[in-house]
Design a protein around this motif. Structure first.
Motif, short mmCIF file in Angstrom:
data_model
loop_
_atom_site.label_atom_id
_atom_site.label_comp_id
_atom_site.label_asym_id
_atom_site.label_seq_id
_atom_site.Cartn_x
_atom_site.Cartn_y
_atom_site.Cartn_z
N LEU A 170 51.85 -2.27 43.77
CA LEU A 170 52.34 -3.62 43.47
C LEU A 170 51.39 -4.69 44.01
CD1 LEU A 170 56.19 -3.32 44.17
CD2 LEU A 170 55.09 -3.71 41.96
N ASN A 171 50.75 -4.40 45.12
CA ASN A 171 49.82 -5.37 45.71
C ASN A 171 48.61 -5.62 44.83
OD1 ASN A 171 49.22 -7.02 48.09
ND2 ASN A 171 47.49 -5.63 48.38
N GLN A 172 48.30 -4.68 43.94
CA GLN A 172 47.15 -4.83 43.04
C GLN A 172 47.51 -5.56 41.75
OE1 GLN A 172 44.02 -3.97 43.93
NE2 GLN A 172 44.90 -3.40 45.92
N ILE A 173 48.80 -5.76 41.50
CA ILE A 173 49.22 -6.44 40.27
C ILE A 173 49.00 -7.94 40.41
CG2 ILE A 173 51.19 -6.96 38.77
CD1 ILE A 173 52.34 -4.25 39.52
N THR A 174 48.36 -8.53 39.44
CA THR A 174 48.07 -9.97 39.46
C THR A 174 49.11 -10.79 38.71
OG1 THR A 174 46.61 -9.66 37.53
CG2 THR A 174 45.58 -9.61 39.73
N ALA A 175 49.80 -10.16 37.74
CA ALA A 175 50.83 -10.89 36.98
C ALA A 175 52.07 -11.06 37.87
CB ALA A 175 51.18 -10.13 35.71
N LYS A 176 52.34 -12.28 38.32
CA LYS A 176 53.41 -12.54 39.28
C LYS A 176 54.79 -12.23 38.71
CE LYS A 176 51.00 -15.98 42.05
NZ LYS A 176 51.02 -17.38 42.59
N ARG A 177 55.04 -12.60 37.43
CA ARG A 177 56.35 -12.36 36.83
C ARG A 177 56.65 -10.87 36.73
NH1 ARG A 177 57.16 -16.74 31.85
NH2 ARG A 177 57.14 -18.63 33.17
N TYR A 178 55.67 -10.11 36.28
CA TYR A 178 55.86 -8.67 36.15
C TYR A 178 56.07 -8.04 37.53
CZ TYR A 178 54.92 -3.78 35.07
OH TYR A 178 55.01 -2.43 34.95
#
Length: 320
Positions: free
Chosen positions: A117-125
């Motif tokens: 999750l820390n690598q995900i850039t899309a904040k909403r997702y």
């Protein structure tokens, strides 16, 4: 010129009195904070420390009519009886197996999820995924076991419908002793991963962005940044939580094990907490069940001190 013994003692007394006066000044100055702490202190005193008074029934042949003090002292008789019982090793094996397997599969899962999750850039997702995995934490154990019964029912369960659709035979999941541990562990991972993930995400938020920037400048990939920046950054948190988990290795959740227990899976679902309930509540052997519970607590305390000491020597990170 050396001081006499009397002068040294007077100097120490003056120093101690100054420290006490400073302490009282600090308490008076911040009395609002101590008032906020008071309910928590009272809660622990009433529900954690005061019940320790009743632990002595583990060493007595407790009779309700005689009370705790009036009951006959039998020393270690109940402990010896438990150690010599025919199902002692079976209960210990079931408890340790369930605890170690839950720790083996359940402990790394939130770490992996948090790193992903820390690598995900899309904040909403990212927020959506966090909400979905965190929601099961609010489901009560009774509802969770009810869901397992519904989904895994041999007649109307969705899982068995899928199995029969592909030509298989319905499986009695909740009545098969071989399925008790996998169901217990997997349902625990599903329910508690989201809550533990939040702790690791908070630890990851404390990792300095400058370290990532320096790693990017050196050409490090995401995988290398996770291994060399993120994991070392949250390692103290991982160690502290691991020490706490290993210190409670004998304390398996009673509610879910009891609700999932049946006569058909009793040989694997009979663990220390359910055995204490069986002996103490169902059979009214209060002293015997208290002795088993005390034995369980002592083992947990010993493990906590040992694991904490080992963690301090190997990683210089510990609870105290």
């Amino acid at each position: 010129m050396s001081l006499t013994t009397k002068e040294l003692s007077n100097t120490r007394l003056e120093g101690n009195s100054k420290i006490k006066s400073k302490t009282w000044i600090q308490i008076k100055r911040n009395y609002e904070l101590y008032l906020f702490l008071l309910p928590v202190v009272l809660l622990y005193l009433v529900f954690r420390y005061y019940p320790m008074y009743g632990v002595q029934i583990a060493f007595k042949d407790f009779t309700p009519s005689k009370g705790i003090w009036g009951s006959e002292w039998v020393a270690l008789e109940h402990f010896i009886r438990f150690f010599e019982s025919y199902n002692f090793w079976a209960i210990i094996k079931n408890t340790l197996s369930l605890s170690f397997l839950s720790l083996l599969f359940g402990f790394p899962t939130p770490i992996i999820v948090a790193l992903m999750l820390n690598q995900i850039t899309a904040k909403r997702y990212k927020k959506f995924v966090q909400t979905v995995i965190y929601a099961p934490h609010f489901i009560s154990v009774v509802v969770l076991v009810g869901m397992l019964n519904v989904f895994l029912s041999p007649n109307s369960g969705m899982v068995n419908h899928i199995i029969t659709l592909f030509g298989g035979e319905p499986i009695l999941f909740m009545a098969d002793s071989g399925w008790f541990r996998p169901l217990y562990i997997l349902s625990g991972i599903w329910q508690e991963t989201g809550f533990a993930t939040i702790i690791y995400l908070a630890a990851l938020a404390g990792v300095s962005p400058e370290l990532h920037e320096a790693a990017i400048m050196d050409g490090a990939s995401k995988w290398k940044r996770i291994l060399n920046v993120d994991i070392p950054g949250i390692l103290p948190t991982i160690i502290i939580l691991l020490v706490l988990a290993l210190g409670n290795i004998m304390s398996v959740g009673f509610e879910k094990a009891f609700l999932m227990q049946s006569d058909l899976n009793y040989d694997t679902s009979n663990i220390l907490p359910t055995y204490v309930y069986e002996q103490g509540i169902q059979k009214a052997q209060y002293s015997f069940s208290a002795a088993i519970g005390l034995f369980n607590s002592v083992i947990n305390i010993i493990l906590l001190f040992v694991v904490n000491r080992v963690a301090k020597k190997l990683t210089e990170t510990s609870l105290w």
